[in-house]
Write a protein that holds these residues in place. Structure first.
Motif, PDB file in Angstrom:
ATOM      1  N   GLY A 145      -0.193 -68.296 -67.040  1.00  0.00           N
ATOM      2  CA  GLY A 145      -1.149 -68.211 -65.928  1.00  0.00           C
ATOM      3  C   GLY A 145      -1.683 -66.879 -65.277  1.00  0.00           C
ATOM      4  N   PRO A 146      -2.393 -66.966 -64.092  1.00  0.00           N
ATOM      5  CA  PRO A 146      -3.003 -65.541 -63.611  1.00  0.00           C
ATOM      6  C   PRO A 146      -1.801 -64.524 -63.441  1.00  0.00           C
ATOM      7  CG  PRO A 146      -3.811 -67.682 -62.410  1.00  0.00           C
ATOM      8  CD  PRO A 146      -2.486 -68.150 -63.280  1.00  0.00           C
ATOM      9  N   SER A 147      -2.036 -63.323 -63.861  1.00  0.00           N
ATOM     10  CA  SER A 147      -1.051 -62.426 -63.969  1.00  0.00           C
ATOM     11  C   SER A 147      -1.775 -61.004 -63.540  1.00  0.00           C
ATOM     12  CB  SER A 147      -0.588 -62.127 -65.349  1.00  0.00           C
ATOM     13  OG  SER A 147      -0.017 -63.466 -65.605  1.00  0.00           O
ATOM     14  N   CYS A 148      -1.042 -60.042 -63.061  1.00  0.00           N
ATOM     15  CA  CYS A 148      -1.494 -58.678 -62.773  1.00  0.00           C
ATOM     16  C   CYS A 148      -1.186 -57.872 -64.134  1.00  0.00           C
ATOM     17  CB  CYS A 148      -0.662 -58.022 -61.861  1.00  0.00           C
ATOM     18  SG  CYS A 148       1.146 -57.750 -61.960  1.00  0.00           S
ATOM     19  N   VAL A 149      -1.990 -56.753 -64.047  1.00  0.00           N
ATOM     20  CA  VAL A 149      -1.675 -56.015 -65.416  1.00  0.00           C
ATOM     21  C   VAL A 149      -0.323 -55.525 -65.680  1.00  0.00           C
ATOM     22  CG1 VAL A 149      -2.696 -53.660 -66.270  1.00  0.00           C
ATOM     23  CG2 VAL A 149      -4.072 -54.931 -65.088  1.00  0.00           C
ATOM     24  N   SER A 150       0.288 -55.225 -64.803  1.00  0.00           N
ATOM     25  CA  SER A 150       1.967 -54.870 -65.035  1.00  0.00           C
ATOM     26  C   SER A 150       2.565 -55.928 -65.963  1.00  0.00           C
ATOM     27  CB  SER A 150       2.488 -54.235 -64.181  1.00  0.00           C
ATOM     28  OG  SER A 150       2.620 -55.254 -62.719  1.00  0.00           O
ATOM     29  N   ASP A 151       2.448 -57.203 -65.431  1.00  0.00           N
ATOM     30  CA  ASP A 151       3.211 -58.261 -66.034  1.00  0.00           C
ATOM     31  C   ASP A 151       2.831 -58.548 -67.267  1.00  0.00           C
ATOM     32  OD1 ASP A 151       4.419 -58.572 -63.676  1.00  0.00           O
ATOM     33  OD2 ASP A 151       3.164 -60.566 -62.884  1.00  0.00           O
ATOM     34  N   ILE A 152       1.579 -58.323 -67.608  1.00  0.00           N
ATOM     35  CA  ILE A 152       0.882 -58.484 -69.044  1.00  0.00           C
ATOM     36  C   ILE A 152       1.626 -57.476 -69.799  1.00  0.00           C
ATOM     37  CG2 ILE A 152      -1.054 -58.721 -70.390  1.00  0.00           C
ATOM     38  CD1 ILE A 152      -2.788 -59.450 -67.653  1.00  0.00           C
ATOM     39  N   ILE A 153       1.464 -56.208 -69.413  1.00  0.00           N
ATOM     40  CA  ILE A 153       2.014 -55.201 -70.157  1.00  0.00           C
ATOM     41  C   ILE A 153       3.444 -55.357 -70.594  1.00  0.00           C
ATOM     42  CG2 ILE A 153       2.651 -52.632 -70.201  1.00  0.00           C
ATOM     43  CD1 ILE A 153       0.111 -52.385 -68.151  1.00  0.00           C
ATOM     44  N   HIS A 179      -9.596 -60.966 -59.754  1.00  0.00           N
ATOM     45  CA  HIS A 179      -9.762 -60.953 -58.370  1.00  0.00           C
ATOM     46  C   HIS A 179      -8.782 -60.139 -57.892  1.00  0.00           C
ATOM     47  CE1 HIS A 179      -6.955 -64.439 -58.821  1.00  0.00           C
ATOM     48  NE2 HIS A 179      -6.491 -64.375 -57.576  1.00  0.00           N
ATOM     49  N   ARG A 180      -8.622 -59.606 -56.694  1.00  0.00           N
ATOM     50  CA  ARG A 180      -8.185 -58.816 -56.194  1.00  0.00           C
ATOM     51  C   ARG A 180      -6.936 -59.672 -55.284  1.00  0.00           C
ATOM     52  NH1 ARG A 180      -6.776 -53.561 -55.410  1.00  0.00           N
ATOM     53  NH2 ARG A 180      -8.836 -53.022 -56.548  1.00  0.00           N
ATOM     54  N   GLU A 181      -5.683 -59.121 -55.057  1.00  0.00           N
ATOM     55  CA  GLU A 181      -4.842 -59.829 -54.227  1.00  0.00           C
ATOM     56  C   GLU A 181      -3.752 -58.820 -53.754  1.00  0.00           C
ATOM     57  OE1 GLU A 181      -2.299 -63.084 -55.805  1.00  0.00           O
ATOM     58  OE2 GLU A 181      -3.988 -64.248 -56.289  1.00  0.00           O
ATOM     59  N   ARG A 183      -2.922 -55.526 -53.273  1.00  0.00           N
ATOM     60  CA  ARG A 183      -3.241 -53.931 -54.211  1.00  0.00           C
ATOM     61  C   ARG A 183      -3.218 -54.440 -55.575  1.00  0.00           C
ATOM     62  NH1 ARG A 183       1.725 -51.562 -55.945  1.00  0.00           N
ATOM     63  NH2 ARG A 183       3.700 -52.567 -55.434  1.00  0.00           N
ATOM     64  N   PHE A 184      -3.184 -55.652 -55.832  1.00  0.00           N
ATOM     65  CA  PHE A 184      -3.033 -55.937 -57.354  1.00  0.00           C
ATOM     66  C   PHE A 184      -4.269 -56.763 -57.746  1.00  0.00           C
ATOM     67  CE2 PHE A 184       1.639 -56.231 -55.974  1.00  0.00           C
ATOM     68  CZ  PHE A 184       1.956 -55.260 -56.761  1.00  0.00           C
ATOM     69  N   ILE A 185      -4.849 -56.381 -59.086  1.00  0.00           N
ATOM     70  CA  ILE A 185      -6.060 -57.256 -59.492  1.00  0.00           C
ATOM     71  C   ILE A 185      -5.232 -58.093 -60.536  1.00  0.00           C
ATOM     72  CG2 ILE A 185      -7.961 -57.031 -60.989  1.00  0.00           C
ATOM     73  CD1 ILE A 185      -8.419 -54.289 -60.237  1.00  0.00           C
ATOM     74  N   ILE A 186      -5.797 -59.556 -60.400  1.00  0.00           N
ATOM     75  CA  ILE A 186      -5.149 -60.684 -60.897  1.00  0.00           C
ATOM     76  C   ILE A 186      -5.937 -60.904 -62.295  1.00  0.00           C
ATOM     77  CG2 ILE A 186      -3.957 -63.083 -60.787  1.00  0.00           C
ATOM     78  CD1 ILE A 186      -2.590 -60.850 -59.444  1.00  0.00           C
ATOM     79  N   TYR A 187      -5.751 -61.235 -63.125  1.00  0.00           N
ATOM     80  CA  TYR A 187      -6.609 -61.879 -64.393  1.00  0.00           C
ATOM     81  C   TYR A 187      -5.991 -63.250 -64.841  1.00  0.00           C
ATOM     82  CZ  TYR A 187      -7.911 -56.846 -65.034  1.00  0.00           C
ATOM     83  OH  TYR A 187      -8.420 -55.696 -64.660  1.00  0.00           O
ATOM     84  N   ASP A 188      -7.061 -63.923 -65.150  1.00  0.00           N
ATOM     85  CA  ASP A 188      -6.796 -65.329 -65.727  1.00  0.00           C
ATOM     86  C   ASP A 188      -7.722 -65.763 -66.656  1.00  0.00           C
ATOM     87  OD1 ASP A 188      -5.828 -67.781 -65.615  1.00  0.00           O
ATOM     88  OD2 ASP A 188      -6.926 -68.650 -63.895  1.00  0.00           O
ATOM     89  N   ILE A 189      -7.499 -66.349 -67.666  1.00  0.00           N
ATOM     90  CA  ILE A 189      -8.265 -66.896 -68.759  1.00  0.00           C
ATOM     91  C   ILE A 189      -9.328 -67.947 -68.426  1.00  0.00           C
ATOM     92  CG2 ILE A 189      -6.558 -68.551 -69.457  1.00  0.00           C
ATOM     93  CD1 ILE A 189      -7.367 -67.739 -72.626  1.00  0.00           C
ATOM     94  N   THR A 190     -10.457 -67.909 -68.850  1.00  0.00           N
ATOM     95  CA  THR A 190     -11.583 -68.964 -68.799  1.00  0.00           C
ATOM     96  C   THR A 190     -11.329 -70.119 -69.475  1.00  0.00           C
ATOM     97  OG1 THR A 190     -13.228 -67.655 -69.830  1.00  0.00           O
ATOM     98  CG2 THR A 190     -12.951 -67.371 -67.638  1.00  0.00           C
ATOM     99  N   PRO A 191     -11.841 -71.097 -69.398  1.00  0.00           N
ATOM    100  CA  PRO A 191     -11.901 -72.360 -70.425  1.00  0.00           C
ATOM    101  C   PRO A 191     -13.096 -71.946 -71.615  1.00  0.00           C
ATOM    102  CG  PRO A 191     -13.084 -72.822 -68.568  1.00  0.00           C
ATOM    103  CD  PRO A 191     -12.382 -71.769 -68.088  1.00  0.00           C
ATOM    104  N   GLY A 192     -12.622 -72.183 -72.702  1.00  0.00           N
ATOM    105  CA  GLY A 192     -13.761 -72.083 -74.128  1.00  0.00           C
ATOM    106  C   GLY A 192     -13.015 -72.113 -75.039  1.00  0.00           C
ATOM    107  N   VAL A 193     -13.822 -71.516 -76.339  1.00  0.00           N
ATOM    108  CA  VAL A 193     -13.272 -71.392 -77.646  1.00  0.00           C
ATOM    109  C   VAL A 193     -12.141 -70.594 -77.777  1.00  0.00           C
ATOM    110  CG1 VAL A 193     -13.926 -70.750 -79.922  1.00  0.00           C
ATOM    111  CG2 VAL A 193     -15.752 -71.885 -78.656  1.00  0.00           C
TER     112      VAL A 193
END
Length: 214
Positions: A145-153, A179-181, A183-193
């Motif tokens: 699910g939605p994660s910040c860059v450091s978690d993804i790294i 989106h920003r939360e 001091r963190f920028i949170i990334y999430d995947i969109t639906p699609g192929v």
């Protein structure tokens, strides 16, 4: 919680994606998935392309172990030899069904050629994310699910610069949002192929009793 695939397994999956990230090759595989083993002339008529170009694409698919051949008298028949691309079409049909309210595509055993423009769109989108580093990011976001860059790294064990660059490309192509939360920028995947491909790869892997067969 479902775990990320082993690195070597994801490499194999990405290699397969890179071969089908071409409109004609994807149409050929789709035709074989729907109609089964077919000769070149039938495939050529089905995908509405010149026979020489179809033959060249079939050779590339055979070299990638995505199709296999069998001689029947004077003719050589081609068929899908790997379950993975076949299961991908099941997922693509369901995605198309949800997107367009074409509910017959949601039936588990329903097989029919998708609209040509949709197949071309899917192939062109696959080309944009058929990359190991991008797929590891998309897989992580799909699973956790939605994660910040450091978690993804930390999750995919990669370098910050590489992850940040790929996140930007994925966002520019519409595969992730941010989106920003605080001091963190949170990334999430969109639906699609792209998300469908990740889920399909995991479904295929989970179904195998011998994971080495992937």
């Amino acid at each position: 919680m479902e775990k990320q695939l082993p690195l070597e397994t994801m490499k194999k999956a990405v290699k397969g994606l890179s071969y089908i990230a071409h409109p004609l090759r994807l149409q050929i595989l789709e035709y074989l998935d729907v109609y089964g083993a077919s000769c070149v002339s039938a495939i050529t008529k089905g995908v509405r392309e010149e026979q020489m170009i179809v033959s060249q694409s079939l050779k590339k698919l055979r070299d990638a172990n995505l199709v296999q051949t069998q001689r029947r008298g004077l003719f050589i028949f081609y068929q899908i030899c790997e379950e993975y691309p076949a299961s991908l079409f099941t997922c693509l049909r369901k995605l198309y069904g949800y997107m367009t309210d074409s509910f017959h595509y949601l039936q588990e055993d329903y097989k029919a050629l998708l609209p040509r423009d949709y197949t071309m769109m899917a192939a062109n989108q696959i080309k944009l994310f058929a990359n190991l580093d991008k797929m590891r990011i998309l897989e992580y976001l799909t699973l956790y699910g939605p994660s910040c860059v450091s978690d993804i790294i930390n999750g995919i064990e990669s370098e910050q610069l590489k992850v940040s660059q790929n996140l930007k490309r994925l966002r520019d192509d519409g595969f992730v949002t941010s989106h920003r939360e605080g001091r963190f920028i949170i990334y999430d995947i969109t639906p699609g192929v792209h998300k469908t491909a990740v889920q399909c790869i995991h479904k295929r892997y989970d179904s195998l009793s011998n994971k080495e067969e992937f």
